[in-house]
Design an enzyme around this catalytic site. Structure first.
Site, PDB file in Angstrom:
ATOM      1  N   GLU A 120       0.775  -1.140   0.166  1.00 46.86           N
ATOM      2  CA  GLU A 120      -0.006   0.076  -0.090  1.00 46.86           C
ATOM      3  C   GLU A 120       0.865   1.365   0.129  1.00 46.86           C
ATOM      4  O   GLU A 120       1.642   1.682   0.939  1.00 46.86           O
ATOM      5  CB  GLU A 120      -1.074  -0.054   1.334  1.00 46.86           C
ATOM      6  CG  GLU A 120      -1.714   1.257   1.301  1.00 46.86           C
ATOM      7  CD  GLU A 120      -2.719   1.260   2.525  1.00 46.86           C
ATOM      8  OE1 GLU A 120      -3.345   2.518   2.792  1.00 46.86           O
ATOM      9  OE2 GLU A 120      -2.637   0.486   3.258  1.00 46.86           O
ATOM     10  N   LYS A 251      -8.196 -14.288  17.397  1.00 43.66           N
ATOM     11  CA  LYS A 251      -8.324 -13.728  15.949  1.00 43.66           C
ATOM     12  C   LYS A 251      -9.601 -13.227  15.679  1.00 43.66           C
ATOM     13  O   LYS A 251      -9.966 -13.321  14.393  1.00 43.66           O
ATOM     14  CB  LYS A 251      -7.827 -14.843  14.952  1.00 43.66           C
ATOM     15  CG  LYS A 251      -6.332 -15.164  15.164  1.00 43.66           C
ATOM     16  CD  LYS A 251      -6.147 -16.428  14.066  1.00 43.66           C
ATOM     17  CE  LYS A 251      -4.613 -16.859  14.450  1.00 43.66           C
ATOM     18  NZ  LYS A 251      -4.013 -17.982  13.580  1.00 43.66           N
ATOM     19  N   ASP A 325       2.068 -13.869  13.048  1.00 44.43           N
ATOM     20  CA  ASP A 325       0.762 -14.586  12.492  1.00 44.43           C
ATOM     21  C   ASP A 325      -0.207 -13.354  12.306  1.00 44.43           C
ATOM     22  O   ASP A 325      -0.599 -12.682  13.006  1.00 44.43           O
ATOM     23  CB  ASP A 325      -0.074 -15.462  13.673  1.00 44.43           C
ATOM     24  CG  ASP A 325      -1.182 -16.124  13.136  1.00 44.43           C
ATOM     25  OD1 ASP A 325      -1.840 -15.817  11.918  1.00 44.43           O
ATOM     26  OD2 ASP A 325      -1.514 -17.182  13.527  1.00 44.43           O
ATOM     27  N   HIS A 415      -2.352  10.200  -1.492  1.00 41.58           N
ATOM     28  CA  HIS A 415      -2.357   8.934  -2.128  1.00 41.58           C
ATOM     29  C   HIS A 415      -2.207   9.143  -3.811  1.00 41.58           C
ATOM     30  O   HIS A 415      -1.633   8.285  -4.320  1.00 41.58           O
ATOM     31  CB  HIS A 415      -3.760   8.420  -1.859  1.00 41.58           C
ATOM     32  CG  HIS A 415      -3.711   7.751  -0.513  1.00 41.58           C
ATOM     33  ND1 HIS A 415      -3.894   8.264   0.825  1.00 41.58           N
ATOM     34  CD2 HIS A 415      -3.446   6.358  -0.133  1.00 41.58           C
ATOM     35  CE1 HIS A 415      -3.609   7.351   1.743  1.00 41.58           C
ATOM     36  NE2 HIS A 415      -3.586   6.183   1.216  1.00 41.58           N
TER      37      HIS A 415
END
Length: 424
Positions: A120, A251, A325, A415
């Site tokens: 990104e 998670k 993770d 951006h």
């Protein structure tokens, strides 16, 4: 009842794609025998070659093999044993550097270069701008407030009475349950067992210290041993039991994690003088605070768990670069950002109650990820608390920079300039 416009729009697109009868036929189960499943060889040069041979016969282009299974990956394939199944190669993600980021923590006391792996554009630039602002302000003060990874098994009994008898036994047998759990690990400690009854069901919230490991597997193996002892020794036998009953917040964003924490709970704060805010971030403090109030209202109105701008951006990039993770970002990115005026400028505070990360085990030992920890100077035993504090300081930098960018009207233009190479 009128059909919502978005449903009408979707149905129109669907009908333009295919005839309804054809769509129905596509959705029918197929009677032909599917191809045999892949085996699960351990990663090696020959195993990767065998899998690619089949993929190419199935029509996968040779160029994909060339890119994913490069010579360096094939030579080091043995490094990935224990990290992946059916390995076919590695994906190259660009890594950028933020820093030096000055951290004044209980465990992290240094100017850190922080590697971030991301695709990104503008992400590294934004965090770097935040790091520049806090560096000019003396750094980020960070404190680890607690730690503990949860695993929550569940037991189903014949009645509420039996569930109560089991809980009574658990309370009286706590030392033996702890011993059973800790017999599976040299580094983990079972800190507490908290029973929760729902009718004939009993959940056990088992909280562990996991040393320098993120500890997901560690707490799984330890809790499995605890459950096996309970099944063998309890005076009442459950009708069924499950090692993880979706009660731990693993998670997932959860209010349990917000209140009790899962992983390392860390808070960070920086006081940015007004001249630094305006010169480095390009937005007046009053406008930043106004935007912060609007953004917090948006969090409340949409029912978000926590209230922050984008913890997930920095954490995902840091996790990729250091072998964490990445799925744990779902819970690690829950938290709170607070901004207010100070006597000198802008006081920024972030709190992250669920940082699941480590400096040993899992993906931290892989070549690229190990190099990421080397850049930080936080590889191996003794460094996980410092990594958690760096992660919190990084999140603060991201909150500061993004909030100022939106408040100051720089968000879209940045951006365009960085993601498309265009100057507005």
């Amino acid at each position: 009842m009128p059909i919502p416009p978005k449903t009408q729009h979707f149905l129109k697109k669907l009908k333009a794609t295919a005839d309804p009868v054809d769509i129905a036929a596509r959705l029918e189960p197929r009677a032909d025998t599917p191809p045999p499943l892949m085996t699960l060889p351990k990663p090696s040069r020959s195993a990767i070659a065998r899998i690619w041979s089949r993929l190419i016969r199935a029509g996968v282009p040779e160029t994909a093999r060339t890119i994913l299974a490069d010579e360096q990956t094939l030579t080091g394939a043995g490094h990935y044993v224990g990290n992946i199944e059916n390995m076919i190669g590695t994906v190259k993600v660009p890594v950028g550097i933020v820093g030096p980021l000055r951290v004044n923590g209980v465990f992290a006391q240094k100017d850190y270069f922080v590697p971030l792996a991301t695709t990104e554009a503008a992400l590294v630039a934004s965090y770097a701008r935040g790091a520049k602002a806090v560096g000019k302000s003396g750094g980020v003060s960070v404190a680890t407030l607690g730690e503990g990874v949860l695993r929550s098994p569940a037991f189903r009994f014949a009645s509420i009475a039996e569930a109560g008898l089991f809980v009574e036994w658990v309370i009286g047998s706590a030392e033996k349950l702890v011993a059973a759990a800790e017999s599976t690990t040299r580094h983990g400690r079972l800190l507490s067992i908290d029973p929760v009854i729902d009718g004939e069901l009993v959940f056990l919230m088992c909280r562990y210290e996991t040393g320098d490991a993120a500890g997901q597997n560690m707490v799984t193996f330890a809790t499995e041993a605890l459950c096996e002892y309970a099944l063998k020794s309890s005076p009442v036998a459950p009708r069924s039991w499950f090692l993880e009953a979706n009660f731990s917040g693993d998670k997932k964003a959860s209010f349990l994690g917000v209140m009790l924490g899962r992983g390392r709970r860390v808070t960070a704060q920086a006081d940015i003088p007004e001249d630094v805010v305006e010169a480095t971030l390009g937005s007046p403090i009053d406008l930043i605070l106004e935007y912060g109030r609007v953004a917090n209202l948006g969090s409340l109105m949409t029912g978000q768990v926590g209230a922050q701008a984008h913890f997930a951006n920095g954490l995902a990039a840091l996790y990729l670069a250091t072998g964490q993770d990445v799925a744990c970002v779902a819970e690690s990115a829950v938290g709170f950002t607070r901004m207010e005026r100070s006597s000198t400028g802008l006081l920024v505070t972030v709190t992250l109650p669920n940082l699941i990360l480590g400096t040993v085990g899992g993906g931290t030992q892989l070549p690229s990820q190990s190099a990421g920890l080397d850049i930080l100077g936080l590889k191996g035993s003794g460094h996980a608390p410092a990594l958690a504090e760096v992660a919190a300081a990084l999140c603060l930098c991201g909150e500061l920079s993004l909030t100022a960018a939106v408040a100051g009207g720089q968000f879209g233009s940045a951006h365009k300039r960085l993601a498309r190479g265009k100057t507005p």
